[in-house]
Design an enzyme around this catalytic site. Sequence first.
Site, PDB file in Angstrom:
ATOM      1  N   ALA A  12      38.051  66.151  25.767  1.00 37.53           N
ATOM      2  CA  ALA A  12      39.420  65.105  26.247  1.00 37.53           C
ATOM      3  C   ALA A  12      40.665  65.510  25.603  1.00 37.53           C
ATOM      4  O   ALA A  12      41.746  64.835  25.766  1.00 37.53           O
ATOM      5  CB  ALA A  12      38.822  64.072  25.747  1.00 37.53           C
ATOM      6  N   ARG A  17      49.612  72.746  23.070  1.00 40.09           N
ATOM      7  CA  ARG A  17      49.927  73.841  22.634  1.00 40.09           C
ATOM      8  C   ARG A  17      49.880  75.133  23.646  1.00 40.09           C
ATOM      9  O   ARG A  17      50.375  75.978  23.485  1.00 40.09           O
ATOM     10  CB  ARG A  17      49.189  74.237  21.321  1.00 40.09           C
ATOM     11  CG  ARG A  17      49.578  73.571  20.049  1.00 40.09           C
ATOM     12  CD  ARG A  17      48.604  73.793  18.956  1.00 40.09           C
ATOM     13  NE  ARG A  17      48.562  75.391  18.444  1.00 40.09           N
ATOM     14  CZ  ARG A  17      47.706  75.680  17.765  1.00 40.09           C
ATOM     15  NH1 ARG A  17      46.607  75.005  17.166  1.00 40.09           N
ATOM     16  NH2 ARG A  17      47.717  76.908  17.390  1.00 40.09           N
ATOM     17  N   GLY A 103      34.308  72.043  24.030  1.00 42.69           N
ATOM     18  CA  GLY A 103      34.663  72.860  25.291  1.00 42.69           C
ATOM     19  C   GLY A 103      35.809  73.996  24.988  1.00 42.69           C
ATOM     20  O   GLY A 103      35.724  75.002  25.903  1.00 42.69           O
ATOM     21  N   ASN A 228      43.390  77.101  20.881  1.00 38.63           N
ATOM     22  CA  ASN A 228      44.364  76.042  21.205  1.00 38.63           C
ATOM     23  C   ASN A 228      45.585  76.679  21.574  1.00 38.63           C
ATOM     24  O   ASN A 228      46.643  75.451  21.856  1.00 38.63           O
ATOM     25  CB  ASN A 228      44.459  75.207  19.776  1.00 38.63           C
ATOM     26  CG  ASN A 228      43.042  74.563  19.320  1.00 38.63           C
ATOM     27  OD1 ASN A 228      42.553  73.701  19.936  1.00 38.63           O
ATOM     28  ND2 ASN A 228      42.447  74.916  18.122  1.00 38.63           N
ATOM     29  N   ALA A 364      43.857 111.826  54.972  1.00 41.07           N
ATOM     30  CA  ALA A 364      44.741 111.019  54.382  1.00 41.07           C
ATOM     31  C   ALA A 364      45.899 110.570  55.252  1.00 41.07           C
ATOM     32  O   ALA A 364      46.007 110.922  56.419  1.00 41.07           O
ATOM     33  CB  ALA A 364      45.691 112.465  53.613  1.00 41.07           C
TER      34      ALA A 364
END
Length: 448
Positions: A12, A17, A103, A228, A364
């Site tokens: 949540a 950051r 999470g 974070n 080629a």
Amino acid sequence: MTTPIAAIILAAGKGTRMKSDLHKVLHPIAGRPMLMHLMDSVDALAPAKKVVIVGDRAEQLEAALAGSAELAVQEPQLGTGHAVQQAEAALAGFDGNVLILYGDVPFVRTATMRAMVERLDADDAPAAVVLAFEPDDPLQYGRVIADGDRVVKMVEHKDASEAERAVRLCNSGLMAAKARDLFALLARVTDDNAAKEFYLVDIVNIANADGRHCAVTHAEPAEVGGINSRAELAAADAQWQAFKREEAMADGATLKAPETVWFSWDTQLGRDVTVEPNVVFGPGVTVADGATIRAFSHIEGASIGPGCEVGPFARLRPGAVLEEKAKVGNFVEVKKAVLGKGAKANHLSYIGDASVGAGANIGAGTITCNYDGYFKYRTEIGENAFIGSNSALVAPVKIGRDAIVAAGSAVTIDVADGELRLVRGEQLVKPGWADRFHDAMRKKKAGK
């Protein structure tokens, strides 16, 4: 394990950051959202329930999970204990063990989770199990004050005394408890602390005050690192890549410069595969036994068969299939195309929306002209066909078995089996013209 398991995953947080419009737990590690790495480990326990606690950008999580877990909203966000409480309605009637996960802590192993719930089911019946670790630097982590494997006290860093901060056993934040104990204890948690939040760890102290005990299990620091920021995301990706490289080599692949090879979360390498430096694997790649991936190649959504050779400087895009001993050389791009057994495109070609028969040779500079600005069209090249250099195959078109397309041809009509197709303008020859031109221009220049 006979006791049913539920997992509560906290997700949540606002993730400020990260400075991103994408939810923090959806940022990818090895091409896959970090949350999905964790969910895979959870799913290996076959949980009866999964509840993800959401807040900011909940719609992104709902789309990513696509019904694979229930969602519960935490608003406002008043701490970890308050977050876990939001799952109570979703777990109404559930009587089993509850794992509490995060999470943004994606690398917790299934074995570690299993150890937590098995400890919960031990004969001494702890009220809760805390997952702890010992980092090199305890930093700002909450501390676990323990006597053996029994928790004496849990304390957040900001609320800890100097003596408590000297303890090196740290709280990962992950816990397990019986559902019937968890929500009863949470109901008694208060926000009487420096942050004015409801701490999940307080259920341990409450249980201890009731005369019950809580247990501690241990994890390696690498399992419980949280993410974070972008820097921590990069470090987590590097950690995952290092593990994957070690795993690939342990399983029989040769990585010439392991630190320069980047895998996707689902890359599969067979035995005796050789990967040269600076290779990037995107999602959906399988490489069969004995294949060689040469330096500076980029591969995604491709299937590479036994004994194939790719690169250097090749690009295989989604839908590329190389059958046994096919070869794609330098500066060749393949997209949504099959190269049959032993087929070769050695250099400087684009093969898209095509099938190339076994033993065929692509010269080629050859391209399949598969797009008219509105639709894509297919090119079919038969077995042992030879496509001369600098040819353009304008799809839809078929080149027959054993056919030859002469160098420099622009083919717009099907070529039959065994046929030669030569599409060139008539060559004009003027003997001595160049010599006369050079003489005239040199005189003109000298006259100036």
